[in-house]
Design an enzyme around this catalytic site. Sequence first.
Site, PDB file in Angstrom:
ATOM      1  N   LEU A 242      10.165  24.990 -12.612  1.00 32.68           N
ATOM      2  CA  LEU A 242      10.356  24.833 -11.170  1.00 32.68           C
ATOM      3  C   LEU A 242       9.144  25.374 -10.419  1.00 32.68           C
ATOM      4  CD1 LEU A 242      12.110  24.032  -8.756  1.00 32.68           C
ATOM      5  CD2 LEU A 242      13.105  26.322  -8.831  1.00 32.68           C
ATOM      6  N   TYR A 243       8.588  26.466 -10.904  1.00 29.55           N
ATOM      7  CA  TYR A 243       7.376  27.004 -10.276  1.00 29.55           C
ATOM      8  C   TYR A 243       6.286  25.938 -10.235  1.00 29.55           C
ATOM      9  CZ  TYR A 243       2.974  29.569  -9.861  1.00 29.55           C
ATOM     10  OH  TYR A 243       1.719  29.981  -9.473  1.00 29.55           O
ATOM     11  N   ALA A 244       6.063  25.291 -11.371  1.00 32.35           N
ATOM     12  CA  ALA A 244       5.049  24.240 -11.442  1.00 32.35           C
ATOM     13  C   ALA A 244       5.382  23.103 -10.484  1.00 32.35           C
ATOM     14  CB  ALA A 244       4.945  23.713 -12.869  1.00 32.35           C
ATOM     15  N   THR A 246       7.031  23.259  -7.682  1.00 34.01           N
ATOM     16  CA  THR A 246       6.789  23.633  -6.281  1.00 34.01           C
ATOM     17  C   THR A 246       5.298  23.625  -5.959  1.00 34.01           C
ATOM     18  OG1 THR A 246       6.766  26.028  -6.784  1.00 34.01           O
ATOM     19  CG2 THR A 246       8.887  25.044  -6.150  1.00 34.01           C
TER      20      THR A 246
END
Length: 431
Positions: A242-244, A246
């Site tokens: 999810l970090y990637a 975003t």
Amino acid sequence: MKHIDSPSTPGKFKMEKAPYNRLRLQSSIAKLTFWSFVFVGMIFVFFYRSPSSLNPASSDLSRRSLRTSSYSGPNFEKKVRQSAKPRSRHGMSVLVTGAAGFVGTHVSASLKRRGDGVLGLDNFNSYYDPSLKRARQTLLERSGVYIVEGDINDGELLAKLFDIVPFTHVMHLAAQAGVRFAMENPSSYVHSNIAGLVSVLEFCKNVNPQPAIVWASSSSVYGLNTKVPFSERDRTDQPASLYAATKKAGEEIAHTYNHIYGLSLTGLRFFTVYGPWGRPDMAYFFFTRDILKGKSIPIFEAVNHGTVARDFTFIEDIVKGCLAALDTAEKSTGSGGKKKGPAQLRVYNLGNTSPVPVGDLVSILEKLLKVKAKRLVMKMPRNGDVPFTHANISLAERELGYKPTTDLHAGLKKFVQWYLSYYVDGKKSTQ
């Protein structure tokens, strides 16, 4: 007498029923008043209390808005102006978001040393020990950098700061970092990395003149790519976390604001940044801590016992790339939210282009710490981590003059010296 008792007699009926009607009317008014208070109370609870209790982010924003009102008066404005005022004739005036973070601290200090004006903005959240951020704040304040405590989603605060200082540049480094934490608190990534970026861009598009913006993307946007080294021309539509996702979304959002509003935007894809004053959630950092404490450290291996490797990049090299991006950033072309011409849009890899297996990282730490690590080899969990990163930095070399000079051994030596000074000699043994 009989006709008087008859209910069909109008006079008699009114005389007997009037008291009852008055009581009934009074009762109705009382009930109406009661329910009116109840209704008003429900409205109050719904609009003023429920958002805070149901949504912690809303509660935080409410508190920030209240705090924003305290950012006024001549003393506050004086601190902001002094901090943001360039000392050199052609210096920039830079707003650095996430200034108390790892990269933000080093970038702010370097800008200030060379004569640029710098104002920091940070919300000092508790993703990791806030005392480390406060120590960085103290470090920066000694060099003349003032950090305003606030959130990038607080439009009133941004308006206040830009009203005091017409910033020429924004170095947007504020973000929710970490691949694994996204599985525990996904909303924090959307709030910071997407909503926060939009908040900054929305405000910058409307000010006059618009500042040029350099912002932190991430090497994680390359996701599940297998072609190495990673190039800016490669696909970035396979995020592994999810970090990637975003950060990838941030790059698309940046394209939109550049296209519609004429904002000059430069995205920097950082590759595993390490060094003094680093982040405690990074492997090199907590490996150092656990080796000194005699604890086992996890060494992940990829599928079929494959090697996990990272393109470790020393903080001083990253700072050089950040400053070069600011120095080469062209002016935005919009005014008051309206684009007047094509604007600069760039994305660069900032890495060391020399991937090192995580096992070798541990070996270097063992030598520097003079302590044997208790290695615990295990399979890489499905938490969004990728088996390797490797940067192609030819574009940054050509256009920014970016050239990393610090290898992993030299960089870790500087980190270990800082760590021992800060946590051991400084008696901060809780880490």
